[in-house]
Each structure stands twice: as C-alpha cells, then as structure tokens.
Design an enzyme around this catalytic site. Structure first.
Site, short mmCIF file in Angstrom:
data_model
loop_
_atom_site.label_atom_id
_atom_site.label_comp_id
_atom_site.label_asym_id
_atom_site.label_seq_id
_atom_site.Cartn_x
_atom_site.Cartn_y
_atom_site.Cartn_z
N GLU A 1 -14.62 -38.35 15.02
CA GLU A 1 -14.98 -39.52 15.80
C GLU A 1 -16.47 -39.49 16.09
O GLU A 1 -17.03 -38.43 16.38
CB GLU A 1 -14.19 -39.56 17.10
CG GLU A 1 -14.54 -40.71 18.02
CD GLU A 1 -13.79 -40.67 19.36
OE1 GLU A 1 -13.99 -41.58 20.17
OE2 GLU A 1 -13.03 -39.70 19.57
N GLU B 1 -5.46 -32.35 22.26
CA GLU B 1 -6.54 -32.39 21.30
C GLU B 1 -7.39 -31.12 21.36
O GLU B 1 -7.54 -30.53 22.43
CB GLU B 1 -7.43 -33.61 21.57
CG GLU B 1 -6.64 -34.92 21.67
CD GLU B 1 -7.47 -36.09 22.17
OE1 GLU B 1 -8.72 -36.04 22.04
OE2 GLU B 1 -6.88 -37.05 22.69
#
Length: 340
Positions: free
Chosen positions: A334, A223
C-alpha cells in the site's frame, strides 16, 4: 485609556463603546487560545503516560529511538477491559507443521535482518521491548485519539482483477488474495526496502492481511509487515509493524503496541522499531518472514518472525469473525499520495 470606557460626549459614545468592547474581546480570545493549547498538551501528556509503561531498563537506539524494557505483565495489552484478568500464554499450544522458512534462499552475501537498537543493548528475560512514544509522535497526529490508527479508507477490497491495483482516496493497494474457504493461518516472505517518501503525510508498506467479516463496518483484520511512515514515526526508516481492528478501523485496534490488544511475549523484537539491512538495487536482497496462525485450543492468533522469534498473539476475544476463522488472506502493498 480609562476615559475611553467611562466618559465622553454622546456623539462619541458609540465609537467608544466599540473600542471598549474590543479591549475586552482581545484578551478573552487570547485566553481561549491559551486554554485550547493547554488542553491539547494535557491530552498529549495523558496519552504518553498511558502508552509509556515503567521500564526496568532502557536502550538508546542509533536511530534516536528509546526502547523500554517493560515487565511482561505491565505491557499495554492489559489495559484492555477484556484482558484485565488475562493470564499470559507464554508458548502456543499448537504450531503449524512444516511451516518453517527456507532462509537459504537469501543471497549468500547477505546478513540476517535485525533491529538497529540491538547494536546498543538487549532486554532481559521477563520483559518485552517497547518503542517509547515521544511527544512529537503524538503531536504529528491529527488528534490524540487518532494517533497510531489507520484511516477507515485503507481497506484493500479486491475486485475481479488479479493481482489487484486498487485506488482509494489517495491510497493505492497492489494485492493477491485467496478467499472462499476457512483459513487458520498464513505466511509471507516479504522483500525489505526503504522507499523514498516525499511528504510526511505519505507512507509505503508491504504486508499480509488476515481478514474476517465483510468490507463494511464489521471487518476483522490482523496485519503484519514493514512500513516507512514519517507521520507515525518521525523519520524515513523501514520498520516492522503490526495492526489489528475488529470494526473496519473505526474505533478498535492500532499499530504495534499503541493501544491495548496484542500480547507480546518476546524480549528481542520491538514492534515499530527499525529493521536493517534493507535491499538495494543490484545489491543483496533481504527479507522478513512472517507466520500468523490460530491456536485451536486457546483461540489466539499467533505471530512469528522468521524461524526464531515467536512474538506474541492477538487474543481471540478481541474479534467477532476471527474468533472462528479467517475468510480471506491478502498479500501485497500500500502507498499513499495525499498531496493536493
């Protein structure tokens, strides 16, 4: 006071025995509390010694960070048991063709995104910049072991909707994704903002996920993106970050260089350091461009920031599924809202 524990009539003996016991219990409890605090402090200091490698030079950033310039061969990556005898791959043997970013799309009024610490200095060749971990950083974590790690519930598992909005235990993800093939790289252009975070245990981020395996206990994930996380960094600055795990965030992986794994080769960009400028409503817009790809010869997953900075790589040996290819790519964001 000595007569309370050593003399007295029988009818008062029971009361005096209780008082005597309390006199012993109180200092014992106090001693146990001091021992617990001392043990915690020792754990924190040991963690700081593991993370903060000897620096050849240090730069004080305007935001309060200390950036240590650490010899490339002394970086945290080589604390990993699988990387003890690892030879640094200084350049990728393969680079995807036609995968440069069109930076002319950025507003003509904007300046290139950089990192705040660059205002006060740079790291020399042969070193890599590492954001120094402070005692307060570790103390904000729920435990020394959990410092720098995501919670297992932060896996954005897609459903049938596109794009997906997924809510999990206070975490919300908004993502688009591709699956159903073998993937050997992906890129993302991510608009950079500085969202307002209300509580220190909340965060906001935008990133790309390179995924392999199932959404169970064996998920492999690479990520990268930007995040605002007061709990991790102690402020509300927008910061460049990376993350990896080979077991669905259980025992492996971490943010940035807060554990062994990612091998950095670049001496200009510090993982976890503040980026600027950021986009403003009705004002100039700023992006970070991220490219992640697999080197077919060495098997490592490389990361590049913009067209200029090849930052380093995640050795393929760290993973099970990603040692071959990715099965899903996700782009999105997120947020967490963990207030009761």
């Amino acid at each position: 006071m000595a007569t309370l524990c050593g003399s007295g009539k029988i009818r008062g003996r029971a009361v005096k025995m209780v008082l005597c016991s309390l006199l012993f219990l109180i200092p014992m409890a106090s001693s146990a509390g001091r021992s617990s605090i001392s043990h915690r402090k020792l754990e924190v200091q040991q963690q700081l010694m593991r993370l903060n490698k000897p620096a050849l030079k240090s730069v004080k950033s305007p935001d309060g960070d200390i950036i240590d310039c650490v010899h490339i061969n002394h970086q945290p990556a080589f604390d990993h048991p699988l990387l003890k005898n690892h030879t640094v791959q200084t350049t990728p043997s393969f680079h995807p063709k036609g995968r440069s970013f069109d930076e002319s799309k950025v507003s003509s009024n904007s300046k290139p995104i950089t990192q705040l610490w660059h205002l006060n200095g740079r790291c020399p060749e042969g070193t890599i910049p590492i954001r120094r971990t402070k005692e307060d950083d570790v103390l904000r974590a729920s435990s020394v072991e959990s410092y720098g790690r995501k919670k297992q519930l932060s896996i954005p598992q897609p459903t049938s909707a596109e794009p997906d909005l997924i809510a999990q235990s206070g975490h919300q993800h908004a993502i688009v994704y591709v699956e159903g093939d073998k993937y050997y790289g992906a890129k993302a252009t991510i608009n950079v903002w500085k969202p307002q975070i209300q509580q220190t245990n909340e965060f906001s981020l935008s990133q790309i996920w390179i995924l392999g395996g199932s959404f169970g206990e064996d998920l492999n994930s690479i990520e990268a993106g930007w995040q605002v996380s007061p709990d991790l960094y102690g402020d509300n600055n927008t910061r460049l970050f990376t993350y990896w795990t080979s077991d669905a965030y259980q025992a492996t992986g971490c943010y940035n260089l807060l554990c062994s794994g990612f091998v950095q080769i670049n001496n200009e960009i510090a993982m976890g350091a503040s980026v600027y400028p950021v986009s403003g409503y009705g004002d100039s817009q700023y992006d970070i461009n991220i490219l992640v790809w697999k080197d077919p010869k060495e098997g490592n997953w490389w990361m590049q920031l913009g067209n200029k900075y090849v930052l380093g790589y995640w050795p393929g040996i760290l993973f099970s599924y990603l040692v071959d290819s990715a099965s899903m790519i996700e782009w999105g964001g997120e947020v967490s809202e963990l207030r009761g």
